[in-house]
Write a protein that holds these residues in place. Structure first.
Motif, short mmCIF file in Angstrom:
data_model
loop_
_atom_site.label_atom_id
_atom_site.label_comp_id
_atom_site.label_asym_id
_atom_site.label_seq_id
_atom_site.Cartn_x
_atom_site.Cartn_y
_atom_site.Cartn_z
N UNK A 78 113.34 33.65 -3.79
CA UNK A 78 112.01 33.77 -4.39
C UNK A 78 111.03 34.53 -3.52
N UNK A 79 111.50 35.01 -2.35
CA UNK A 79 110.68 35.95 -1.57
C UNK A 79 110.63 37.27 -2.31
N UNK A 80 109.51 37.93 -2.31
CA UNK A 80 109.29 39.10 -3.14
C UNK A 80 110.36 40.17 -2.96
N UNK A 81 110.69 40.51 -1.72
CA UNK A 81 111.65 41.57 -1.48
C UNK A 81 113.04 41.19 -2.00
N UNK A 82 113.43 39.95 -1.73
CA UNK A 82 114.73 39.48 -2.21
C UNK A 82 114.77 39.40 -3.74
N UNK A 83 113.64 39.01 -4.33
CA UNK A 83 113.58 38.91 -5.79
C UNK A 83 113.73 40.29 -6.42
N UNK A 84 113.18 41.32 -5.77
CA UNK A 84 113.34 42.68 -6.26
C UNK A 84 114.81 43.11 -6.19
N UNK A 85 115.47 42.74 -5.09
CA UNK A 85 116.89 43.07 -4.95
C UNK A 85 117.74 42.30 -5.96
N UNK A 86 117.27 41.09 -6.27
CA UNK A 86 117.95 40.29 -7.30
C UNK A 86 117.82 40.98 -8.65
N UNK A 87 116.61 41.52 -8.92
CA UNK A 87 116.39 42.29 -10.15
C UNK A 87 117.30 43.51 -10.18
N UNK A 88 117.42 44.21 -9.05
CA UNK A 88 118.28 45.40 -8.97
C UNK A 88 119.74 45.04 -9.22
N UNK A 89 120.15 43.87 -8.73
CA UNK A 89 121.52 43.41 -8.95
C UNK A 89 121.79 43.25 -10.45
N UNK A 90 120.85 42.62 -11.15
CA UNK A 90 121.01 42.40 -12.58
C UNK A 90 121.05 43.73 -13.33
N UNK A 91 120.20 44.67 -12.95
CA UNK A 91 120.20 45.97 -13.60
C UNK A 91 121.52 46.71 -13.35
N UNK A 92 122.06 46.57 -12.14
CA UNK A 92 123.35 47.20 -11.83
C UNK A 92 124.46 46.57 -12.66
N UNK A 93 124.40 45.25 -12.84
CA UNK A 93 125.40 44.56 -13.66
C UNK A 93 125.32 45.03 -15.11
N UNK A 94 124.11 45.23 -15.61
CA UNK A 94 123.93 45.66 -17.00
C UNK A 94 124.53 47.03 -17.25
#
Length: 788
Positions: A78-94
């Protein structure tokens, strides 16, 4: 007949070897087309009512076992930078080919009321993540927690654990591309872990099936290589000849190629069952070679004529080996009667190639060894192996002098084993036999502890009328049932049209958490009509049939095993269904991949046991035809039932569950141990005729010759199976250990209990006007006329 066969084999040995080589090349060419099965084995028959219902469910609502989950329980997410990377992971999966959809916290959507259009729209909870600061992100995270629709599904309110759900296309799920896709998902996850130092957990049927299949492939190749290596070492230790090692292994290699070719010709895929056949061929083929080589050496030592020794080998061992291979093949062919596809394929391929093993062995062993010099004295030393000779003499002594003790000990073992048998429990799991310390099992526990499990379970409600899903009274009944389900351990919060109706009401009242409930009579008129309109229709479509009559309640359940699941469904859930819906016209049923898998395993166990009983009856019938003596049938069967009872007792006492993998042990072990009995009884019959029906002398000579071969083969088989204890799969470990133990005791009972029973109950006398079928084979009835 067998004399003619012997001369034909030796006369045309080169042509026959060329023919076998040609067939092997053809089979090898065919094996290029072989495929691995990526389908979840359909064990329940197609005409089973529950299977018919499950297929109708999938036709209406789609696949239920195509979801993979990625879980995380780390506040750093839930740290901002990690959350952005989490978002990037989901986009890569999609973006991965074969993915239908990805749903996780960063791409979470919520319903929002649009006053202008008088409708609801789906909008992202986290807009423009790159432009957010930590304070705004924290505020949005708090807001997302108020979306009760996702509570228990994507977010664990108590500890902050969250998961991402990945829906995989059905076409990819049941194809060879599945493993590549799963590997791509894992690699993206590992890259995220390296960037953030946050551990991810993976689970779901696609993931567990992919991991298990890859491990199974690796182990099948590894164990086949290990079994051949160990077998070769033991053969050399016994026969002190490289030829006695190389050519039996060549026979095995030839038939393994034939197995793969047969699978391709029949257009069968390699499954967890058919993948066992190469190892079974090692089990069947090596004893054939040991008996033949041992007989060859005995014959040569007796007359010092290589040609006569090889003819004698084919004449005497040929028919016996054919009978033993036939009885073993019958044990597999009877699986066709189960009408279960995976069992039918397993039975046909194993049965055909066990018979093929006999053909290859009876041609290659005599043909090849006829091209070499006769065995030297060094090669014959095993016939006077001092340690083995002492063991054989000791067995002969106790069989003749201590039969009462043998019977008492055997009876005590049978009683103790029978008590253990009563303690056996039949249990199956979706993710079965994986070590507790394995990453796969630990990940599974993570989802069970934080989200009540990940295995699919479905409840189907037929409201009994079109658009019955919009009837508020129906929804209230269903909501009552869902609240009950939510209170149970091991089951996740349900998702259904009720959940959407509640989410609509919450959205209508500006997403206030207090309004997450079914619409009341006051507000249902202007809320419920939006359930089938606009974006909400797309959201709810997978949970309602086309006419609005049947709805789906989707659940996730822990992998609690067949017994607990059966108790949960039939003793807890079913009574509650009757209680809640008894005064309605709604029909409620449970289905899903999990229930079908568990039922399939139970069905498989029952059919394996039934088929073993059928095989037992058929083999007993064959023994009856051969000897035409009911007493001899009992005498031959008893020593082979004791090892099976011992194995069952061990399973009961040590808590080893009965499951398809362990049920197979009994079929394999019975088929092998009965071979020893047939070899011994055939030799005994020969010696009985040659020694003027002196039972004692015939037993002694049978123990001397056949006993050594039985000990040789038992050592090879014990070592060949025990290597499976190195497996990562509990089922394979149990298969290796229990089969080894069973075969060891089968060897003991066949060299000790069997001759003791013959001495006790066979007088050696016979009705001279009636000849058993075995005496109609001249090679097995040598000396009958002169002994009349």
């Amino acid at each position: 007949m067998w004399s003619n066969i012997a001369h034909l084999i030796l006369r045309f040995r080169v042509s026959l070897m060329v023919l076998l080589a040609g067939i092997t090349v053809f089979m090898g060419f065919q094996s290029r087309n072989i495929q691995w099965s990526f389908d979840l084995a359909n064990i329940v028959p197609d005409d089973d009512p529950e299977m018919i219902y499950f297929k109708q469910f999938r036709k209406t609502f789609g696949e239920d076992g195509n979801i993979m989950a990625i879980g995380v329980k780390d506040s750093a997410i839930y740290d901002l930078e990690n959350f952005r990377k989490y978002r990037n992971l989901i986009e890569s999966l999609e973006r991965l080919e074969g993915i239908n959809s990805v749903l996780g916290l960063p791409n979470l959507q919520k319903l929002e009321k649009d006053d202008a259009s008088k409708s609801f729209k789906l909008i992202p909870v986290f807009k423009s993540i790159d432009e957010l600061d930590q304070e705004i992100l924290d505020s949005l995270l708090i807001g997302s927690a108020s979306l009760k629709f996702y509570s228990g599904q994507l977010i664990n309110e108590t500890n902050g654990a969250t998961l991402t759900l990945i829906t995989i296309q059905k076409e990819v799920l049941n194809s060879k591309n599945r493993d590549a896709l799963i590997e791509s998902i894992i690699q993206l996850g590992q890259r995220f872990e390296m960037d953030t130092k946050i551990d991810l957990r993976f689970a779901g049927l696609p993931y567990s099936r992919s991991v298990s299949t890859k491990k199974l492939k690796t182990e099948l190749y590894m164990f086949l290589a290990l079994s051949l290596t160990i077998t070769g070492i033991i053969l050399f230790a016994f026969f002190r000849s490289f030829k006695a090692v190389i050519f039996p292994l060549i026979i095995i290699g030839v038939v393994v190629i034939w197995v793969l070719g047969t699978l391709a010709l029949f257009q069968y895929k390699i499954t967890s069952l058919t993948g066992l056949i190469p190892s079974i061929i090692v089990v069947i083929g090596i004893p054939n070679s040991v008996y033949m080589l041992n007989k060859y050496h005995h014959e040569y030592q007796a007359n010092r004529n290589q040609s006569e020794a090889l003819v004698g080998l084919i004449k005497t061992i040929g028919i016996v080996t054919f009978i033993t291979n036939l009885t073993t093949a019958i044990g597999f062919f009877v699986l066709v009667s189960t009408q279960i596809k995976v069992l039918v394929e397993f039975g046909i391929i194993a049965g055909i190639n066990i018979l093929a093993t006999f053909v290859v062995s009876i041609i290659l062993i005599p043909a090849v060894f006829s091209l070499f010099k006769p065995p030297s004295q060094r090669h014959l030393k095993h016939l006077q192996f001092k340690i083995l000779d002492k063991i054989i003499r000791f067995i002969d002594l106790i069989v003749h002098k201590y039969r009462p003790i043998i019977f008492v000990v055997a009876l005590a073992i049978v009683i103790a084993s029978s008590l253990g048998l009563t303690r056996i429990v039949a249990v199956s799991f979706m993710v079965d036999d994986i070590p507790e310390k394995s990453e796969l099992k630990q990940d599974l526990h993570f989802f069970e502890n934080n989200f009540s499990g990940i295995m699919p379970l479905e409840v189907i409600v037929d409201t009994g009328s079109k658009k019955g899903v919009q009837n508020i009274r129906n929804l209230q009944k269903i909501d009552q049932f869902e609240q009950f389900i939510s209170s149970l351990d091991y089951i996740s919060h349900p998702v259904s049209v009720v959940s959407f109706a509640k989410a609509l009401r919450q959205a209508f009242y500006n997403n206030s958490e207090a309004f997450y409930a079914l619409p009341t009579t006051r507000d249902q008129a202007f809320i419920m009509r939006y359930l089938s309109e606009g974006e909400t229709e797309e959201l709810s479509q997978p949970f309602i049939d086309t006419v609005g009559q049947v709805l789906r309640i989707s659940l996730k359940i822990a992998d609690i095993g067949s017994n607990k699941l059966d108790s949960l469904v039939n003793k807890v859930v079913a009574p509650q269904i009757d209680s809640i819906f008894h005064d309605t016209k709604m029909d409620v049923k449970l289905t899903g991949t999990t229930l079908m898998f568990i039922k399939g395993n139970k069905f498989l166990i029952e059919n394996l046991i039934t088929s073993m009983i059928i095989a037992f009856i058929i083999i007993a019938f064959i023994m009856g035809l051969l000897f035409r003596n009911f007493k001899m049938i009992l005498i031959s069967v008893i020593p082979n039932m004791i090892p099976l009872l011992i194995t069952a007792g061990i399973m009961g006492y040590f808590g080893i569950h009965l499951k398809p993998s362990t049920a197979l042990i009994f079929s394999i072990a019975f088929g092998i141990s009965i071979d020893d009995s047939i070899h011994f009884l055939a030799k005994y019959r020969l010696e009985l005729l040659a020694n003027k029906f002196d039972v004692s002398k015939a037993i002694s000579k049978s123990i001397r010759e056949t006993g050594s071969s039985m000990i040789y083969t038992s050592i090879i088989l014990f070592c060949g199976f025990i290597i499976f204890a190195l497996s990562e799969f509990g089922a394979t470990i149990a298969l290796g250990k229990l089969t080894s133990i069973t075969l060891f005791f089968a060897m003991v009972t066949n060299v000790v209990v069997l001759p003791a029973l013959i001495l006790q109950f066979d007088s050696g006398k016979r009705n001279r006007s009636r000849h058993p079928l075995i005496e109609s084979v001249p090679e097995l009835a040598e000396g009958i006329d002169k002994n009349n």
